[in-house]
Design a protein around this motif. Structure first.
Motif, short mmCIF file in Angstrom:
data_model
loop_
_atom_site.label_atom_id
_atom_site.label_comp_id
_atom_site.label_asym_id
_atom_site.label_seq_id
_atom_site.Cartn_x
_atom_site.Cartn_y
_atom_site.Cartn_z
N MET A 31 5.39 -1.98 -1.61
CA MET A 31 4.47 -1.36 -0.65
C MET A 31 3.04 -1.80 -0.92
SD MET A 31 4.10 2.60 -1.98
CE MET A 31 5.81 3.01 -1.75
N LEU A 33 -0.78 -0.07 -0.67
CA LEU A 33 -1.53 1.18 -0.53
C LEU A 33 -2.99 0.83 -0.25
CD1 LEU A 33 -0.01 2.98 -3.65
CD2 LEU A 33 0.67 3.29 -1.25
N PRO A 60 5.65 -2.81 3.84
CA PRO A 60 5.31 -1.44 4.22
C PRO A 60 3.92 -1.07 3.72
CG PRO A 60 7.56 -1.55 3.40
CD PRO A 60 6.95 -2.90 3.14
N THR A 61 3.06 -0.68 4.66
CA THR A 61 1.64 -0.46 4.37
C THR A 61 1.27 0.99 4.67
OG1 THR A 61 1.13 -2.77 4.89
CG2 THR A 61 -0.71 -1.22 4.93
N TYR A 62 0.60 1.64 3.70
CA TYR A 62 0.22 3.05 3.85
C TYR A 62 -1.29 3.15 3.74
CZ TYR A 62 5.20 3.71 3.16
OH TYR A 62 6.57 3.65 3.31
N GLY A 80 -0.51 12.68 10.06
CA GLY A 80 0.08 11.40 9.69
C GLY A 80 1.06 10.89 10.72
N GLU A 82 3.11 6.87 12.29
CA GLU A 82 3.21 5.41 12.26
C GLU A 82 2.22 4.84 13.26
OE1 GLU A 82 6.96 2.69 11.75
OE2 GLU A 82 6.64 3.00 13.90
N THR A 88 1.65 2.74 8.23
CA THR A 88 1.75 4.21 8.34
C THR A 88 0.46 4.87 7.87
OG1 THR A 88 4.13 4.14 7.95
CG2 THR A 88 3.03 6.25 7.59
N TYR A 89 -0.04 5.78 8.70
CA TYR A 89 -1.17 6.64 8.31
C TYR A 89 -0.60 7.84 7.56
CZ TYR A 89 -4.60 10.42 9.03
OH TYR A 89 -5.46 11.49 8.86
N LEU A 90 -1.02 8.04 6.31
CA LEU A 90 -0.45 9.10 5.47
C LEU A 90 -0.78 10.50 5.97
CD1 LEU A 90 -1.08 7.49 1.97
CD2 LEU A 90 1.16 7.98 2.99
N PHE A 96 3.10 12.06 -0.81
CA PHE A 96 4.13 11.19 -0.27
C PHE A 96 5.10 10.87 -1.39
CE2 PHE A 96 5.67 6.78 0.23
CZ PHE A 96 6.38 6.90 1.42
N TYR A 106 -2.65 12.10 -1.83
CA TYR A 106 -3.69 11.39 -1.07
C TYR A 106 -4.64 12.40 -0.42
CZ TYR A 106 -0.42 12.53 2.71
OH TYR A 106 0.41 13.20 3.58
#
Length: 525
Positions: A31, A33, A60-62, A80, A82, A88-90, A96, A106
């Protein structure tokens, strides 16, 4: 394996291109972050290609939420969601948990400067609710990762330099509070357009708490910056829940004290004020952490302790008051069991020594009546120096010395707060590989040192104390050198270079004696 990056500010092709290159060279990562500002004022064109599916993030990007009003529209759901495939916006705040068992806390936005807090900011209530949701978890030990956009205030305390960033002014106090409570193993932040990897710090108080894992704080620069500051950080982490306790709490050699200690102490003090008052002392001869009441009942002996007679020196002593070697022109006050004298070659003109009249090697060896008078001299000096806008720093070196000398050096109140003084001692100690520890607030030196044990000890007039058990060589001028540097007087770090003619010393002693007279209890007793 994870990647973390700083402010993307809409430069999606730059960050994802860099991620592809890293994965091509080093293999797949799980991922990415993103902390700081993911979107910027000119994100529209690049972002449209990802929104429509024309392009896709390679991993996968958060991401965290908006840090300004201008980018709020990119985050349609505060809880939060997608934003695009693989991005994805957390959410505003929360935890998480991936399928691996990793716990990532977060907090989006910047600290609110007004109430009610704008949509792109967080408030004290947000921080308290996030803390409460985690601290109420049974057997909570901390989180694996903490993501915030702002730096925590004071993160540079006791640590390596953060370069041009002033960590005492930069960042958020609320983030400091959050980090102190959640004890993340990694804490990532951005916004300052700088890269800073702090030395790891402890999450426990030595001599008071069971060892815990350390925290590594890493601030990342803005993506694609022209100064080539590091903005992408690769790391491997095993979830805390899957680690052996002994492996988890291993302390690296370069570990420092916790930079948020003052905040933790203030919180603990506020909590203590809500509970019935009861003073405890730590008994280091028993199982670690066990306390004994201060009334002495546990000893099973109600007999008063017999006063100890001071041992006789084996040779000439420069500090026994009856000795012909004593430079009596430096003496400024004489009590029943102790006396006060100006230091020869003092760091400052009002640098004084508290000394027992009889021959004692250290504070640990003092009888109760001598110790009581030492305490009275400390109280008198505190009042005296405070009347002159100063506070004192006291230190003792029970190493290569025959007679107890409590060095008392005043420093300006407006120049040095107690945290600055402690930081100066701890930083210098770390540079010289000296383990200088803060001892419990309600303990004293006699509870951490035994008679005959070599040690170095610092005490502030606030009652805060630092202690080092000397096991090998120790720099004789350490305490004085730290204060000389703090006061910008490095040329006076060696007393032998500062000795004045006898008539000047006598004049300084007369002046001190005159000024100290209103505070001198020995003239009234």
């Amino acid at each position: 394996r994870r990647l973390a990056c700083g402010d993307v500010e809409g430069r999606l092709e730059t960050i994802f291109g860099r991620v592809r290159a890293v994965q091509a060279k080093s293999g797949r990562f799980d991922m990415l972050l993103c902390v700081g500002s993911f979107f910027g004022p000119s994100s529209g064109a690049e972002w449209a290609e990802y929104c429509t599916g024309a392009k896709k993030a390679p991993i996968p990007t958060y991401v965290l939420g908006a840090n300004s009003q201008d980018t709020l529209s990119y985050f349609p759901d505060v809880s939060g969601c997608e934003l695009a495939e693989n991005i994805t916006y957390l959410g505003r705040r929360g935890v998480f948990s991936g399928c691996s068992g990793l716990h990532i806390a977060y907090l989006s936005g910047t600290e609110a400067q007004e109430q009610p807090a704008p949509a792109h900011s967080f408030s004290a209530k947000d921080v308290e609710e996030l803390k409460a949701s985690l601290l109420s978890t049974p057997n909570f030990r901390g989180v694996d990762i903490l993501l915030t956009s702002p730096w925590p205030r004071d993160v540079g305390t006791f640590a390596n330099s953060a370069g041009e960033i002033d960590t005492k002014k930069c960042g958020s106090k609320l983030v400091s509070d959050l980090a102190a409570s959640l004890k993340p193993r990694y804490h990532f932040a951005a916004l300052e357009k700088a890269y800073y990897e702090r030395l790891p710090y402890r999450n426990h108080t030595v001599l008071q708490e069971t060892p815990q894992h350390v925290t590594r704080f890493i601030a990342l620069a803005d993506v694609g910056n022209t100064s080539k500051k590091k903005y992408l950080y690769a790391f491997s982490i095993v979830p805390m829940s899957a680690m052996e306790p002994t492996e988890l709490v291993k302390q690296p050699q370069d570990v420092t004290e916790n930079p948020y200690r003052r905040l933790c102490r203030e919180a603990a003090k506020a909590k203590a004020e809500e509970e019935p008052s009861c003073q405890f002392f730590f008994d280091l001869n028993k199982q670690q952490g066990k306390k004994r009441p201060s009334d002495g009942k546990e000893r099973g002996d109600s007999q008063p302790k017999q006063a100890k007679k001071p041992p006789q020196p084996t040779g000439p002593c420069w500090f026994c008051l009856a000795s012909p070697e004593v430079e009596k022109h430096l003496v400024v006050s004489i009590g029943t069991h102790c006396y006060l004298a100006l230091a020869k070659g003092g760091l400052l003109p009002d640098h004084v020594l508290i000394l027992p009249i009889g021959h004692y090697q250290s504070v640990v060896d003092l009888s109760s009546e001598v110790l009581e008078e030492v305490t009275k001299y400390k109280a008198a000096l505190k009042e005296f120096f405070r009347s002159k806008g100063k506070r004192y720093v006291l230190f003792e070196r029970n190493y290569r010395s025959q007679h107890l000398q409590l060095q008392v050096i005043p420093v300006p109140v407006d120049l040095c707060i107690s945290e600055d003084i402690k930081e100066a001692f701890i930083t210098q100690a770390q540079e010289q590989q000296i383990e200088l520890l803060e001892i419990p607030e309600h303990s004293d030196i006699t509870q951490v040192a035994q008679p005959g044990m070599p040690y170095f000890f610092v005490e502030l007039d606030t009652g805060e104390k630092l202690f080092h058990r000397i096991r090998g060589r120790f720099p004789l001028q350490f305490g004085r050198a730290v204060l000389a540097e703090l006061l910008a007087l490095p040329q006076r770090s060696d007393w032998r270079q500062c000795a004045a003619p006898r008539h000047e010393e006598a004049a300084q002693a007369r002046a001190f004696r005159r000024d100290f007279q209103p505070f001198d209890f020995s003239l009234r007793d």
